[in-house]
Scaffold this active site. Structure first.
Site, PDB file in Angstrom:
ATOM      1  N   ASN A   1       4.811   5.590   0.392  1.00 51.61           N
ATOM      2  CA  ASN A   1       3.644   4.713   0.461  1.00 51.61           C
ATOM      3  C   ASN A   1       3.704   3.925   1.765  1.00 51.61           C
ATOM      4  O   ASN A   1       4.781   3.614   2.261  1.00 51.61           O
ATOM      5  CB  ASN A   1       3.649   3.735  -0.721  1.00 51.61           C
TER       6      ASN A   1
ATOM      7  N   HIS B   1       2.421   0.269   3.311  1.00 53.65           N
ATOM      8  CA  HIS B   1       1.938  -1.037   2.844  1.00 53.65           C
ATOM      9  C   HIS B   1       1.771  -1.950   4.056  1.00 53.65           C
ATOM     10  O   HIS B   1       2.653  -1.999   4.924  1.00 53.65           O
ATOM     11  CB  HIS B   1       2.932  -1.633   1.850  1.00 53.65           C
TER      12      HIS B   1
ATOM     13  N   SER C   1       4.939  -1.331   6.526  1.00 54.12           N
ATOM     14  CA  SER C   1       6.195  -0.736   6.070  1.00 54.12           C
ATOM     15  C   SER C   1       5.898   0.587   5.367  1.00 54.12           C
ATOM     16  O   SER C   1       4.916   0.688   4.623  1.00 54.12           O
ATOM     17  CB  SER C   1       6.890  -1.646   5.045  1.00 54.12           C
TER      18      SER C   1
ATOM     19  N   ASP D   1       5.289  -1.921  -4.607  1.00 53.69           N
ATOM     20  CA  ASP D   1       5.688  -2.185  -3.216  1.00 53.69           C
ATOM     21  C   ASP D   1       7.165  -2.571  -3.119  1.00 53.69           C
ATOM     22  O   ASP D   1       7.571  -3.302  -2.204  1.00 53.69           O
ATOM     23  CB  ASP D   1       4.810  -3.292  -2.582  1.00 53.69           C
TER      24      ASP D   1
END
Ligand code: GAR
Length: 236
Positions: A119, A121, A148, A157
């Protein structure tokens, strides 16, 4: 020797599925990086939870199969995630890449793809998990912000961070100008991380995050830990 998931072999470039919810500018950056050979991998599918996601247009323009699973059509998060997992598995991906996919994922879904799901973020994690990261960084008087890329775990997250890109905050920044600066950095950060995971340089089996076989004590930093990257973009 055991191969990392999605590790490149001469015959089979890793297969990537990208999940989006919106504009898809990170998807666009990843498509370009694959087409230019910067990432020796193939994006084999794009899945959006929103029918109006702009990024679906990028997929179409580049001949990448895509599908929409509208979360509003599902009674529960679990039911949506079950169909989402089936849709993803249909592409037989090595890596699942969340690129602005704005859904909280159930633990069962995350377990299914642990170790092969990334992911991006828009903050320097662990700071500012969740939403409105740019406005929150400004309100706190931060002097820098960034993005990040991390492996996805059930904690929102909260997975191990592989690499970050830092940008300055300037005095007349608004949440929008800051978001735009962070996004420009994201478009260099995500392809760089995806290249490294696909090559097996970055490994995480759910235990220790490693880069080139050495445990990572802290996230890598784009430009500092990237020898051939272009210099940071000017603010603005
Ligand atoms: C990106 O800035 C990404 O970091 C963020 O959504 C944006 C998507 O932009 N993701 C999150 O906030 C996830 N928590 P894009 O659709 O243009 O790639």
């Amino acid at each position: 020797m055991t191969e990392a998931p999605g590790q490149i072999t001469a015959e089979t470039p890793p297969r990537l599925v990208v999940l989006i919810s919106g504009r898809g500018s990170n998807l666009g950056a990843l498509i370009e990086a694959c087409e230019q050979g910067q990432i020796p991998a193939r994006i084999v599918g794009v899945v959006s939870n929103r029918p109006d996601a702009g990024g679906l247009g990028f997929a179409e323009q580049h001949g990448i199969p895509s599908q929409v699973l509208n979360h509003r059509d599902y009674p529960t998060r679990e039911a949506f995630d079950a169909d989402l997992a089936t849709a993803i598995e249909g592409y037989a991906p090595d890596w699942v890449i969340l690129a602005g996919f704005m859904r909280i994922l159930t633990p069962g879904f995350v377990d299914r793809f642990t170790g092969r799901m990334l992911n991006i973020h828009p903050s320097l994690l662990p700071k500012y998990r969740g939403l409105d990261t740019h406005a929150r960084a400004l309100a706190d008087g931060e002097t820098e912000h960034g993005a990040s890329v991390h492996f996805v775990t059930p904690e929102l997250d909260g997975g191990p961070v592989i690499m970050q890109a830092r940008v300055p905050i300037v005095s007349d920044d608004t949440a929008d100008t800051l978001a735009a600066r962070v996004q420009r950095a994201e478009h260099r950060l995500y392809p760089e991380v995806v290249r490294r995971v696909c090559s097996g340089e970055i490994q995480w089996s759910g235990r220790i995050l490693q880069a080139d076989g050495t445990p990572l004590g802290a996230p890598l930093q784009l430009d500092e830990d990237t020898h051939n990257a272009s210099p940071p973009q000017p603010a603005g």
